[in-house]
Design an enzyme around this catalytic site. Sequence first.
Site, PDB file in Angstrom:
ATOM      1  N   THR A  47      44.677 126.664 -73.345  1.00 28.71           N
ATOM      2  CA  THR A  47      43.988 127.834 -73.918  1.00 28.71           C
ATOM      3  C   THR A  47      42.477 127.632 -73.956  1.00 28.71           C
ATOM      4  O   THR A  47      41.710 128.552 -73.671  1.00 28.71           O
ATOM      5  CB  THR A  47      44.453 128.035 -75.383  1.00 28.71           C
ATOM      6  OG1 THR A  47      45.824 127.697 -75.458  1.00 28.71           O
ATOM      7  CG2 THR A  47      44.214 129.422 -75.856  1.00 28.71           C
ATOM      8  N   VAL A  48      42.047 126.427 -74.323  1.00 33.29           N
ATOM      9  CA  VAL A  48      40.604 126.201 -74.479  1.00 33.29           C
ATOM     10  C   VAL A  48      39.924 126.107 -73.108  1.00 33.29           C
ATOM     11  O   VAL A  48      38.849 126.695 -72.890  1.00 33.29           O
ATOM     12  CB  VAL A  48      40.336 124.929 -75.317  1.00 33.29           C
ATOM     13  CG1 VAL A  48      38.834 124.699 -75.465  1.00 33.29           C
ATOM     14  CG2 VAL A  48      40.991 125.040 -76.687  1.00 33.29           C
ATOM     15  N   LYS A  95      39.803 115.452 -81.249  1.00 29.63           N
ATOM     16  CA  LYS A  95      39.551 114.808 -82.545  1.00 29.63           C
ATOM     17  C   LYS A  95      40.330 113.518 -82.703  1.00 29.63           C
ATOM     18  O   LYS A  95      39.870 112.558 -83.296  1.00 29.63           O
ATOM     19  CB  LYS A  95      39.881 115.776 -83.685  1.00 29.63           C
ATOM     20  CG  LYS A  95      41.306 116.250 -83.702  1.00 29.63           C
ATOM     21  CD  LYS A  95      41.431 117.734 -83.903  1.00 29.63           C
ATOM     22  CE  LYS A  95      41.034 118.470 -82.639  1.00 29.63           C
ATOM     23  NZ  LYS A  95      41.304 119.875 -82.649  1.00 29.63           N
ATOM     24  N   GLU A 112      31.501 119.007 -80.737  1.00 26.93           N
ATOM     25  CA  GLU A 112      31.473 120.072 -81.755  1.00 26.93           C
ATOM     26  C   GLU A 112      32.838 120.728 -81.917  1.00 26.93           C
ATOM     27  O   GLU A 112      33.261 121.066 -83.023  1.00 26.93           O
ATOM     28  CB  GLU A 112      30.429 121.126 -81.355  1.00 26.93           C
ATOM     29  CG  GLU A 112      30.252 122.238 -82.362  1.00 26.93           C
ATOM     30  CD  GLU A 112      29.773 121.727 -83.716  1.00 26.93           C
ATOM     31  OE1 GLU A 112      28.619 121.308 -83.810  1.00 26.93           O
ATOM     32  OE2 GLU A 112      30.577 121.746 -84.679  1.00 26.93           O
ATOM     33  N   GLY A 129      36.934 123.891 -84.930  1.00 26.63           N
ATOM     34  CA  GLY A 129      36.837 124.860 -83.835  1.00 26.63           C
ATOM     35  C   GLY A 129      35.473 125.487 -83.664  1.00 26.63           C
ATOM     36  O   GLY A 129      34.502 124.812 -83.320  1.00 26.63           O
ATOM     37  N   GLY A 142      53.442 131.563 -83.472  1.00 28.75           N
ATOM     38  CA  GLY A 142      52.537 130.725 -82.686  1.00 28.75           C
ATOM     39  C   GLY A 142      51.430 130.092 -83.509  1.00 28.75           C
ATOM     40  O   GLY A 142      50.503 129.499 -82.966  1.00 28.75           O
ATOM     41  N   GLU A 156      52.964 124.536 -84.394  1.00 28.87           N
ATOM     42  CA  GLU A 156      53.587 123.937 -83.211  1.00 28.87           C
ATOM     43  C   GLU A 156      55.080 123.741 -83.467  1.00 28.87           C
ATOM     44  O   GLU A 156      55.515 123.621 -84.623  1.00 28.87           O
ATOM     45  CB  GLU A 156      52.983 122.545 -82.959  1.00 28.87           C
ATOM     46  CG  GLU A 156      51.480 122.518 -82.829  1.00 28.87           C
ATOM     47  CD  GLU A 156      51.009 122.905 -81.439  1.00 28.87           C
ATOM     48  OE1 GLU A 156      51.832 122.872 -80.495  1.00 28.87           O
ATOM     49  OE2 GLU A 156      49.830 123.244 -81.299  1.00 28.87           O
ATOM     50  N   LYS A 172      39.716 115.027 -88.286  1.00 25.60           N
ATOM     51  CA  LYS A 172      38.432 115.736 -88.410  1.00 25.60           C
ATOM     52  C   LYS A 172      37.609 115.150 -89.554  1.00 25.60           C
ATOM     53  O   LYS A 172      36.389 114.969 -89.434  1.00 25.60           O
ATOM     54  CB  LYS A 172      38.692 117.228 -88.651  1.00 25.60           C
ATOM     55  CG  LYS A 172      39.413 117.902 -87.478  1.00 25.60           C
ATOM     56  CD  LYS A 172      39.994 119.257 -87.873  1.00 25.60           C
ATOM     57  CE  LYS A 172      40.801 119.863 -86.742  1.00 25.60           C
ATOM     58  NZ  LYS A 172      41.602 121.017 -87.143  1.00 25.60           N
ATOM     59  N   GLY A 223      41.900 128.127 -81.566  1.00 28.62           N
ATOM     60  CA  GLY A 223      41.977 129.279 -80.660  1.00 28.62           C
ATOM     61  C   GLY A 223      41.029 129.116 -79.488  1.00 28.62           C
ATOM     62  O   GLY A 223      40.007 128.420 -79.580  1.00 28.62           O
TER      63      GLY A 223
END
Length: 432
Positions: free
Chosen positions: A14-15, A107, A131, A136, A189, A192, A207, A304
């Site tokens: 997705t990213v 992370k 970053e 996110g 969704g 997971e 994080k 996301g």
Amino acid sequence: MSQKLSIAIAGLGTVGVGLIELLHQERDLIRARAGVDITVTAVSARDKTRDRGIDVSGYQWFDDAATMAAAPGIDVVVELIGGHEGIAKDVVETAIKAGRHVVTANKALLAHHGTALAKLAEEHKANLAYEAAVAGGIPAIKGLREGLAANEVTEVFGILNGTCNYMLTEMAATGAPFDEILADAQALGYAEAEPSTDVDGYDAAHKLALLAAIAFARPVDFDAVHVDGIRHISPLDIHYADELGYKIKLLGQAKRHAGGVSQTVRPQLIPKSLPVANIDGVLNAVVMRGSFVDEVLLVGRGAGGGPTASAVAADLIDIARGIAPPIFGITTGHMQAESPANDTVPESKQAYYLRVSVKDEPGVFADIAATLRDHAISLETVVQRGHEPGQNVPVILTTHPSSETAMRSALATIDAMDTVLAPTQLLPIMPA
Ligand code: HSE
């Protein structure tokens, strides 16, 4: 560097796809701001044939991301594979050793190997930007490392996992238990299929370890994070917390104390009057406290494709601009030695919420109160509703600030009583 910044993307989930779309859609704006074109040159993923909804045929394809990381003509390798060992680590190390800059959203990798990778990057004069790894789309790393660079940071804390925040919000809204809300979150969704990394607190802990390293100029020390998740939070806790004026949030918190630095991830009761208590749903929040800035609160989407790609692209623009801050805000040679491992739980006093499951019969509460008295723990409120002789009823207690050591010792005695029918729920309360 030429008039373009040539990037290779390892991982097209997705990213990765979001990043390609962003770089395409905002191309003119990015060129104007970065001073160069940021161009995708090569990509690598597990399956070349998969339909990702974008055309990747114009990019050089590599089956092996580590080979791509050292390929000629690449300025920056973007690592979006994930995982703290194996291929992701290989890709990042290979890229740095080959003199490439690296941007990563990973992370876990940095929580486990951040200091060593930062040292490697320093040796090779490479940038290692991350970053996207924390919260996110929220500029938490830049906010803390650059924005608060002139402050002594006393504390950084926040809601660092959107899945848990969503689930706690839904549990509060519906009164449904953890398992039911987890199943719903998985169907939607938001969680997971294997939810442990999120709901057991590890993602937030990864994080937090990065934020703590920056805040306190220490090596990244994931093993020192005291981690607890949200599986044991019941609708009863959320209900009573609400009645007492609190919300329950999974908080990552790194704090400087007289004896060192504590790093914790655990559910806490937060007074509803604090802004962070009202950050609900999938949103993340990061609060930073500094000697001169006072308090800063950043809120936004912590996951996301769009928000995470936004953070990755911001790092790419920094690299194009020649901006290369020390990776954790200070060079690795100047990081303070690690504090003793026993400073992972705060020794300073804090208030607590307890839910004790007791047999409803005379004298039970008196025994509990006496045990707390014997440990110098003072009660603030006591709630017991209903009367079911001989049955399991919850007694809710909140305390004045007390030491965690005293509290745990008192609980060991309380939970060993015949009239206490289940392990007591113990949650810290954040001061208003
Ligand atoms: N799974 C994380 C969350 C996002 O729910 O916030 C990635 O770290």
